[in-house]
Design an enzyme around this catalytic site. Structure first.
Site, short mmCIF file in Angstrom:
data_model
loop_
_atom_site.label_atom_id
_atom_site.label_comp_id
_atom_site.label_asym_id
_atom_site.label_seq_id
_atom_site.Cartn_x
_atom_site.Cartn_y
_atom_site.Cartn_z
N LYS A 1 54.23 70.00 0.68
CA LYS A 1 53.67 69.58 -0.36
C LYS A 1 54.48 69.51 -1.64
CE LYS A 1 50.34 73.07 -0.04
NZ LYS A 1 51.02 73.52 1.23
N ARG B 1 62.96 77.81 6.10
CA ARG B 1 63.16 77.31 4.70
C ARG B 1 63.77 78.47 3.94
NH1 ARG B 1 57.66 76.62 1.24
NH2 ARG B 1 56.80 78.62 2.00
N ARG C 1 48.53 82.61 7.39
CA ARG C 1 48.11 81.47 6.40
C ARG C 1 47.68 80.26 6.97
NH1 ARG C 1 54.12 81.16 4.44
NH2 ARG C 1 53.50 79.28 3.07
N ARG D 1 61.27 83.38 1.72
CA ARG D 1 60.03 84.36 1.19
C ARG D 1 59.39 85.11 1.86
NH1 ARG D 1 56.43 79.14 -0.90
NH2 ARG D 1 54.74 80.28 0.05
N ARG E 1 42.02 75.43 -3.28
CA ARG E 1 42.47 75.86 -1.85
C ARG E 1 40.95 76.23 -1.21
NH1 ARG E 1 48.21 77.28 -2.03
NH2 ARG E 1 48.56 77.99 -0.05
P1 AP5 Z 1 57.60 72.77 1.40
O1 AP5 Z 1 57.73 71.54 0.51
O2 AP5 Z 1 58.14 74.15 0.72
O3 AP5 Z 1 55.95 72.93 1.92
P2 AP5 Z 1 54.78 73.30 1.21
O4 AP5 Z 1 53.66 72.61 1.63
O5 AP5 Z 1 54.91 73.31 -0.29
O6 AP5 Z 1 54.69 75.16 1.60
P3 AP5 Z 1 54.26 76.26 0.89
O7 AP5 Z 1 54.53 77.33 1.98
O8 AP5 Z 1 54.82 76.42 -0.47
O9 AP5 Z 1 52.61 76.09 0.77
P4 AP5 Z 1 51.61 77.14 0.73
O10 AP5 Z 1 50.42 76.23 0.39
O11 AP5 Z 1 51.55 77.94 1.90
O12 AP5 Z 1 52.36 78.14 -0.35
P5 AP5 Z 1 51.99 78.46 -1.93
O13 AP5 Z 1 53.12 78.90 -2.25
O14 AP5 Z 1 51.23 77.45 -2.31
O15 AP5 Z 1 58.30 72.47 2.80
C1 AP5 Z 1 58.48 73.69 3.64
C2 AP5 Z 1 59.96 73.43 4.41
O16 AP5 Z 1 59.89 72.52 5.22
C3 AP5 Z 1 61.13 73.37 3.45
O17 AP5 Z 1 62.07 74.02 3.89
C4 AP5 Z 1 61.14 72.03 3.27
O18 AP5 Z 1 62.55 71.72 2.89
C5 AP5 Z 1 61.06 71.73 4.57
N1 AP5 Z 1 60.41 70.28 4.93
C6 AP5 Z 1 59.44 69.41 4.15
N2 AP5 Z 1 59.29 68.15 4.44
C7 AP5 Z 1 59.88 68.16 5.77
C8 AP5 Z 1 60.02 67.12 6.61
N3 AP5 Z 1 59.27 66.14 6.47
N4 AP5 Z 1 60.68 67.46 7.65
C9 AP5 Z 1 61.54 68.57 7.76
N5 AP5 Z 1 61.49 69.41 6.95
C10 AP5 Z 1 60.65 69.19 5.79
O19 AP5 Z 1 51.29 79.68 -1.85
C11 AP5 Z 1 51.61 81.07 -1.45
C12 AP5 Z 1 50.59 81.93 -1.48
O20 AP5 Z 1 49.99 82.15 -2.74
C13 AP5 Z 1 49.21 81.68 -0.64
O21 AP5 Z 1 49.43 82.11 0.75
C14 AP5 Z 1 48.16 82.46 -1.42
O22 AP5 Z 1 48.41 84.02 -1.07
C15 AP5 Z 1 48.81 82.45 -3.02
N6 AP5 Z 1 48.05 81.27 -3.39
C16 AP5 Z 1 48.74 80.01 -3.84
N7 AP5 Z 1 47.97 78.93 -4.58
C17 AP5 Z 1 46.36 79.84 -4.13
C18 AP5 Z 1 45.29 79.17 -4.61
N8 AP5 Z 1 45.10 77.95 -4.82
N9 AP5 Z 1 44.21 80.02 -4.02
C19 AP5 Z 1 44.29 81.44 -3.68
N10 AP5 Z 1 45.74 81.78 -3.46
C20 AP5 Z 1 46.58 81.05 -3.74
#
Ligand code: AP5
Length: 213
Positions: free
Chosen positions: A13, A127, A171, A160, A88
């Protein structure tokens, strides 16, 4: 352009949202990044959120909705935004509907990125994120030029806390239970565009761009 990116943790994302920031000159609003900033600054919100994040659980809806409401008042949101990782849960989606109604705004599209759980675990355990500018790398698919250092600012790269296998599994469970139903919420409004996100970063970028044009 007002967009939402939905998909499991690590589906890409953040990686894809960054391309659209350049393309459409709109901000990426990542609730995960906003929470990590609070954690870094040790705010009251950050201290509360860290416990949930480290356990792979969601931060309470009320906290997230307040954060978003306040972010929408900033100048850079006036011509649109990409919501990355929000909403979410169904209460967050309903809360967003209410906020948008109050602002007389409508969403343009909800991009749903989909990939098998086995690929997620592979991507997240390799990552690395930059401590300085936050740029995201992947040791297998998008490595930095110098091991352990950011190409942009030369700061240290780190894994992370929530990117360890047990927490990734947690997750993913939370995603399937609480976030997947949000897709149906937007499908009923005819807003969803589903993208198979198993290919290369560049291929997925082209598919997303084509879906939005
Ligand atoms: P990346 O682009 O970083 O993936 P992402 O989908 O953004 O993953 P996140 O882990 O950031 O998502 P998340 O939703 O779990 O975490 P968030 O920070 O929102 O890509 C991942 C890896 O793959 C990278 O190394 C990239 O280079 C690689 N990659 C990408 N595309 C690729 C491809 N096509 N091929 C190969 N490699 C590829 O949330 C973290 C925590 O915050 C949650 O667990 C929760 O506790 C809290 N939180 C956040 N938002 C909320 C909410 N709205 N409500 C409640 N709690 C929340």
């Amino acid at each position: 352009m007002r967009l939402i990116f939905i998909g499991p943790p690590g589906v890409g994302k953040g990686t894809q949202a960054k391309f659209l920031v350049e393309q459409f000159s709109i901000p990426q609003i990542s609730t995960g990044d906003m929470l990590r900033e609070h954690v870094r600054n040790q705010t009251e919100l950050g201290i509360e959120a860290k416990t949930c994040m480290d356990a792979g659980k969601l931060v309470p809806d009320s906290v997230i909705l307040e954060m978003i409401k306040s972010r929408f008042t900033e100048d850079d949101c006036q011509h649109g935004y990409i919501l990355d990782g929000f909403p979410r849960t169904i209460p967050q989606a309903e809360g967003l509907d209410f906020i948008l109604e109050g602002l007389n705004q409508k969403l343009d599209s909800v991009v749903v990125l989909e990939v098998a759980d086995s690929i997620i675990i592979h991507r997240l355990s390799s990552r690395r994120s930059c401590r300085g500018c936050g740029r995201v790398y992947n040791l297998l698919f998008d490595p930095p030029q110098t091991a352990g250092k950011c190409n942009e600012c030369n700061e240290e790269l780190y894994l992370r806390d929530d990117d360890n296998p047990d927490i990734i599994q947690q997750r993913l469970s939370v995603y399937h239970e609480q976030t997947a139903p949000v897709i149906e919420h937007y499908a009923q409004q005819n807003l969803t565009k589903s993208i198979e996100a198993a290919g290369s970063i560049e291929d997925i970028k082209s598919t997303v761009m084509a879906a939005l044009s």
